[in-house]
Design a protein around this motif. Structure first.
Motif, PDB file in Angstrom:
ATOM      1  N   LEU A  37       0.868  -1.172   0.000  1.00  0.00           N
ATOM      2  CA  LEU A  37       0.000   0.000   0.000  1.00  0.00           C
ATOM      3  C   LEU A  37       0.907   1.226   0.000  1.00  0.00           C
ATOM      4  O   LEU A  37       1.813   1.333   0.820  1.00  0.00           O
ATOM      5  CB  LEU A  37      -0.904   0.020   1.243  1.00  0.00           C
ATOM      6  N   LEU A  38       0.660   2.152  -0.916  1.00  0.00           N
ATOM      7  CA  LEU A  38       1.555   3.286  -1.113  1.00  0.00           C
ATOM      8  C   LEU A  38       1.043   4.540  -0.399  1.00  0.00           C
ATOM      9  O   LEU A  38      -0.164   4.675  -0.176  1.00  0.00           O
ATOM     10  CB  LEU A  38       1.701   3.575  -2.606  1.00  0.00           C
ATOM     11  N   PRO A  39       1.944   5.472  -0.051  1.00  0.00           N
ATOM     12  CA  PRO A  39       1.512   6.723   0.562  1.00  0.00           C
ATOM     13  C   PRO A  39       0.440   7.429  -0.272  1.00  0.00           C
ATOM     14  O   PRO A  39       0.582   7.581  -1.484  1.00  0.00           O
ATOM     15  CB  PRO A  39       2.805   7.548   0.615  1.00  0.00           C
ATOM     16  N   GLY A  40      -0.655   7.812   0.392  1.00  0.00           N
ATOM     17  CA  GLY A  40      -1.759   8.472  -0.282  1.00  0.00           C
ATOM     18  C   GLY A  40      -2.805   7.537  -0.858  1.00  0.00           C
ATOM     19  O   GLY A  40      -3.885   7.981  -1.273  1.00  0.00           O
ATOM     20  N   GLN A  41      -2.523   6.234  -0.888  1.00  0.00           N
ATOM     21  CA  GLN A  41      -3.462   5.282  -1.502  1.00  0.00           C
ATOM     22  C   GLN A  41      -4.693   5.073  -0.623  1.00  0.00           C
ATOM     23  O   GLN A  41      -4.567   4.833   0.579  1.00  0.00           O
ATOM     24  CB  GLN A  41      -2.769   3.941  -1.727  1.00  0.00           C
ATOM     25  N   PRO A  42      -5.900   5.167  -1.191  1.00  0.00           N
ATOM     26  CA  PRO A  42      -7.115   4.912  -0.406  1.00  0.00           C
ATOM     27  C   PRO A  42      -7.161   3.461   0.064  1.00  0.00           C
ATOM     28  O   PRO A  42      -6.675   2.555  -0.608  1.00  0.00           O
ATOM     29  CB  PRO A  42      -8.242   5.201  -1.402  1.00  0.00           C
TER      30      PRO A  42
END
Length: 232
Positions: A37-42
């Motif tokens: 899961l990446l930074p900013g990903q919902p």
């Protein structure tokens, strides 16, 4: 059967007990730290519930735990997303790490040969992963290496805060480790830290860790600044 009872039954896994909020929080944290899961990903609660095989209740509670730690954030009318650091926040994380890690390393007791060998084994794991360009394994082994040192300190509460700060910044560390020269430098600096531990030289260990941290801060901070410019 009530809806609540059905949810509890869904969250029960054979042989593992109930997969509650703590388990969910650990799983989502692992996804964030490893870059799944990446930074900013919902984070869609329905999709995450299906992925982890639980109901939405422990998902919601687990996300609440992670929000309190700063790893995820709740956006009004949008739900949860992986927290994205601003440059100023990133700078503050490293400012706190500098202050706290210095105190932790100053209190590391003299280690016997077996303890040093255990830490050296973790350093070897980092080196093997670095040689084959396995950035994910290198990041995970690097985390274990450093906390095998930090956890020797009697300052348990301070170490817990250091661990939280590392988790916040860890999703940003992958990109600069794709550089083979950076990987070699990290491994060489680990070797020097191990020698300082073997020599019971905490002052030298602090100096080495300061230099080591500055390298990570500069490389990751450059990436963060580039990302920030591209999103504006």
């Amino acid at each position: 059967m009530s809806r609540r009872t059905a949810a509890v039954q869904k969250d029960a896994a054979p042989g593992t007990g109930v997969r509650g909020a703590d388990w969910v929080a650990n799983e989502i944290e692992r996804m964030i730290v490893t870059g799944d899961l990446l930074p900013g990903q919902p984070i869609r609660q329905e999709l995450m519930a299906d992925r982890l095989g639980v109901s939405r209740l422990p998902i919601r509670e687990g996300l609440g735990q992670l929000a309190s730690q700063g790893l995820v954030e709740h956006r009004r009318n949008a739900g949860y997303a992986v927290a994205r650091l601003e440059q100023s926040e990133f700078d503050q994380i490293y400012l706190m790490r500098d202050a706290l890690e210095r105190e932790v390393l100053a209190t590391i007791p003299a280690l016997d040969a077996d303890a040093v060998a255990d830490i050296r084994d973790l350093g070897d794991r980092v080196a093997v992963a670095a040689d084959r360009g396995d950035v994910l394994e290198m990041r995970l082994a690097n985390h274990e290496f450093h906390f095998a040192i930090f956890d020797r300190s009697p300052l348990g509460l301070v170490v817990a805060e250091v661990r939280r700060l590392w988790k916040l910044a860890m999703p940003y560390h992958a990109a600069y480790l794709f550089d083979a020269e950076v990987r070699r430098r990290v491994v060489a600096e680990h070797d020097e830290m191990i020698q300082a531990l073997a020599d019971h030289d905490n002052g030298r260990l602090i100096e080495l860790m300061n230099e080591h941290r500055r390298g990570g801060e500069a490389g990751t901070g450059m990436l963060l600044r580039r990302t920030g410019r591209s999103s504006t």
